[in-house]
Design an enzyme around this catalytic site. Structure first.
Site, mmCIF file in Angstrom:
data_model
loop_
_atom_site.group_PDB
_atom_site.id
_atom_site.type_symbol
_atom_site.label_atom_id
_atom_site.label_comp_id
_atom_site.label_asym_id
_atom_site.label_seq_id
_atom_site.Cartn_x
_atom_site.Cartn_y
_atom_site.Cartn_z
ATOM 1 N N CYS A 11 -19.217 6.230 -4.050
ATOM 2 C CA CYS A 11 -19.609 5.329 -2.948
ATOM 3 C C CYS A 11 -18.398 4.613 -2.328
ATOM 4 C CB CYS A 11 -20.643 4.305 -3.429
ATOM 5 S SG CYS A 11 -19.950 3.037 -4.532
ATOM 6 N N HIS A 22 1.061 -1.101 -5.622
ATOM 7 C CA HIS A 22 0.743 -0.021 -6.576
ATOM 8 C C HIS A 22 -0.640 -0.176 -7.200
ATOM 9 C CE1 HIS A 22 5.268 1.160 -7.301
ATOM 10 N NE2 HIS A 22 4.811 1.508 -6.116
HETATM 11 P P1 OAD Z 1 11.055 -0.749 -14.579
HETATM 12 O O1 OAD Z 1 10.602 -0.697 -15.991
HETATM 13 O O2 OAD Z 1 11.558 0.486 -13.967
HETATM 14 O O3 OAD Z 1 12.205 -1.841 -14.426
HETATM 15 C C1 OAD Z 1 12.106 -3.138 -14.971
HETATM 16 C C2 OAD Z 1 13.311 -3.923 -14.544
HETATM 17 O O4 OAD Z 1 13.152 -5.259 -15.002
HETATM 18 C C3 OAD Z 1 14.645 -3.416 -15.105
HETATM 19 O O5 OAD Z 1 15.599 -3.360 -14.070
HETATM 20 C C4 OAD Z 1 15.026 -4.475 -16.153
HETATM 21 O O6 OAD Z 1 16.440 -4.646 -16.214
HETATM 22 C C5 OAD Z 1 14.366 -5.704 -15.561
HETATM 23 N N1 OAD Z 1 13.991 -6.730 -16.567
HETATM 24 C C6 OAD Z 1 13.450 -6.543 -17.793
HETATM 25 N N2 OAD Z 1 13.171 -7.711 -18.382
HETATM 26 C C7 OAD Z 1 13.569 -8.679 -17.523
HETATM 27 C C8 OAD Z 1 13.564 -10.110 -17.548
HETATM 28 N N3 OAD Z 1 13.073 -10.788 -18.595
HETATM 29 N N4 OAD Z 1 14.054 -10.780 -16.482
HETATM 30 C C9 OAD Z 1 14.548 -10.105 -15.407
HETATM 31 N N5 OAD Z 1 14.587 -8.771 -15.322
HETATM 32 C C10 OAD Z 1 14.097 -8.058 -16.351
HETATM 33 O O7 OAD Z 1 9.842 -1.390 -13.736
HETATM 34 P P2 OAD Z 1 9.599 -1.371 -12.152
HETATM 35 O O8 OAD Z 1 10.874 -1.439 -11.408
HETATM 36 O O9 OAD Z 1 8.568 -2.389 -11.873
HETATM 37 O O10 OAD Z 1 4.677 2.479 -10.868
HETATM 38 O O11 OAD Z 1 8.966 0.077 -11.975
HETATM 39 C C11 OAD Z 1 8.559 0.469 -10.692
HETATM 40 C C12 OAD Z 1 7.334 1.348 -10.803
HETATM 41 O O12 OAD Z 1 7.589 2.435 -11.683
HETATM 42 C C13 OAD Z 1 6.119 0.673 -11.406
HETATM 43 O O13 OAD Z 1 5.372 -0.074 -10.484
HETATM 44 C C14 OAD Z 1 5.332 1.809 -11.953
HETATM 45 C C15 OAD Z 1 6.447 2.625 -12.564
HETATM 46 O O14 OAD Z 1 6.251 3.971 -12.698
HETATM 47 C C16 OAD Z 1 3.516 3.120 -11.061
HETATM 48 O O15 OAD Z 1 2.989 3.228 -12.157
HETATM 49 C C17 OAD Z 1 2.935 3.698 -9.816
#
Ligand code: OAD
Length: 233
Positions: free
Chosen positions: A120, A109
Site C-alpha cells: 500500500c 539514508h
Molecule cells: P563511517 O563508519 O564510514 O565513518 C565514521 C566516521 O566517524 C569516521 O570518519 C570516524 O573517524 C568518525 N568517528 C568515529 N567516532 C567518532 C567520534 N567519537 N567523534 C568524531 N568522529 C568520530 O560512517 P559514515 O560516514 O556515517 O549508509 O558512513 C556513511 C554511510 O555508509 C552510512 O550512512 C551507511 C554506510 O554504509 C548506508 O547504510 C546506506
C-alpha cells in the site's frame, strides 16, 4: 566577523559513536561484522528478507539502549537558537537527533524506526522487531514491509532539497563521517563551489579531509559543543 546566514551540517555515524552505536568502517564497525551485499542491498532483501530484517531488528534493539550525547544536544541548541538558517542533513538512520529535540532533520539514508509497505506504500513507525510475517498496520497484508533504509544502489531521499540548500550555504560542516559514500561525500565540494567555508569535525583524518578549509579534531562530544558555543556567542 559576520556570522554565516545559512549553515548546512552533515552528520555521520561518528556523531552517534559515543552514544554506543557502532560506526560502519572503524575497527569493529558494522561492515567488519556484516557483508554489505548480504544486508544492505535491494538484491539481498529479495533473496533473504529474513536475514535483512534480523540485521535491522538488531540495529533497532541497539538504538533502544542508546541516548543522545552532547554533540546531538549542541546541534539541537544551534538549530533552536541560531539567528540564521541551520539545515541538518544526516546519513544516520538512528533518531538521536530527534531525541535531542532537533526541530528539523533530513534523513537522506532513511530511518530505522520506520518501515514502508510495498503493497500500500504507506510509511509506518516501527520500534520493535519486524519479520516477513508482520502484517502492515495500514493494509493488514503480511509479507510487504521493508525497512525504510536507503540501500546501496538506491537513491537517497530529499536530494533536490539538499542540493538547493548547498547552493546557498555559507558554512558547511561535516561531523563524524568518513567521506567515502556518495552523494554525501561530494557535498563538501558542492558547498565550496557555492562559496561556503568548510569545516570537518572528526576524531581522525578521512579520505575527504583534504577538501575542507578547517579541521576540528577530536571526539564529537567535545568538538561539537565547543564549535556551537563559539557560533552562538
Ligand atoms: P563511517 O563508519 O564510514 O565513518 C565514521 C566516521 O566517524 C569516521 O570518519 C570516524 O573517524 C568518525 N568517528 C568515529 N567516532 C567518532 C567520534 N567519537 N567523534 C568524531 N568522529 C568520530 O560512517 P559514515 O560516514 O556515517 O549508509 O558512513 C556513511 C554511510 O555508509 C552510512 O550512512 C551507511 C554506510 O554504509 C548506508 O547504510 C546506506
Amino acid at each position: 566577523m559576520s556570522k554565516p546566514s545559512t549553515i548546512v551540517i552533515l552528520t555521520g555515524a561518528g556523531i552517534s559513536a559515543e552514544s554506543g552505536l557502532p560506526t560502519f568502517r572503524d575497527v569493529n564497525g558494522l561492515w567488519e561484522g556484516h557483508r554489505i551485499e548480504e544486508v544492505a542491498t535491494p538484491e539481498a532483501f529479495a533473496r533473504t528478507p529474513w536475514l535483512v530484517h534480523e540485521f535491522y531488528n538488531q540495529r533497532r534493539a541497539a538504538l533502544r539502549k542508546a541516548e543522545p550525547n552532547d554533540a546531538h544536544y549542541a546541534i539541537a541548541r544551534l538549530q533552536q537558537s541560531y539567528p540564521g538558517e541551520v539545515v541538518l542533513v544526516t546519513q544516520n538512520v538512528d533518531d538521536l537527533h530527534e531525541q535531542a529535540e532537533t526541530p528539523s532533520v533530513i534523513h537522506m539514508h532513511g530511518e530505522l524506526r520506520k518501515v514502508r509497505c510495498e503493497n500500500c506504500w504507506k510509511v509506518v513507525r516501527c520500534g520493535g522487531d519486524v519479520s516477513i510475517d508482520t502484517p502492515c498496520p495500514s493494509c493488514e497484508q503480511a509479507g510487504f514491509l521493508r525497512p525504510l533504509i536507503v540501500w546501496f544502489g538506491e537513491a537517497p531521499f530529499e536530494m533536490d532539497r539538499i542540493e538547493r540548500t548547498l547552493q546557498r550555504a555559507d558554512l558547511f560542516v561535516a561531523i563524524g563521517t568518513s567521506g567515502v559514500v556518495y552523494p554525501a561525500a561530494g557535498f563538501v565540494r558542492q558547498a565550496k563551489l557555492a562559496g561556503a567555508e568548510t569545516i570537518e569535525i572528526n576524531n581522525a583524518v578521512t579520505e575527504a579531509s583534504g577538501h575542507f578549509d578547517r579541521h576540528l579534531t577530536g571526539p564529537a562530544t567535545e568538538q561539537v559543543p565547543a564549535w556551537v558555543a563559539e557560533l552562538l556567542a
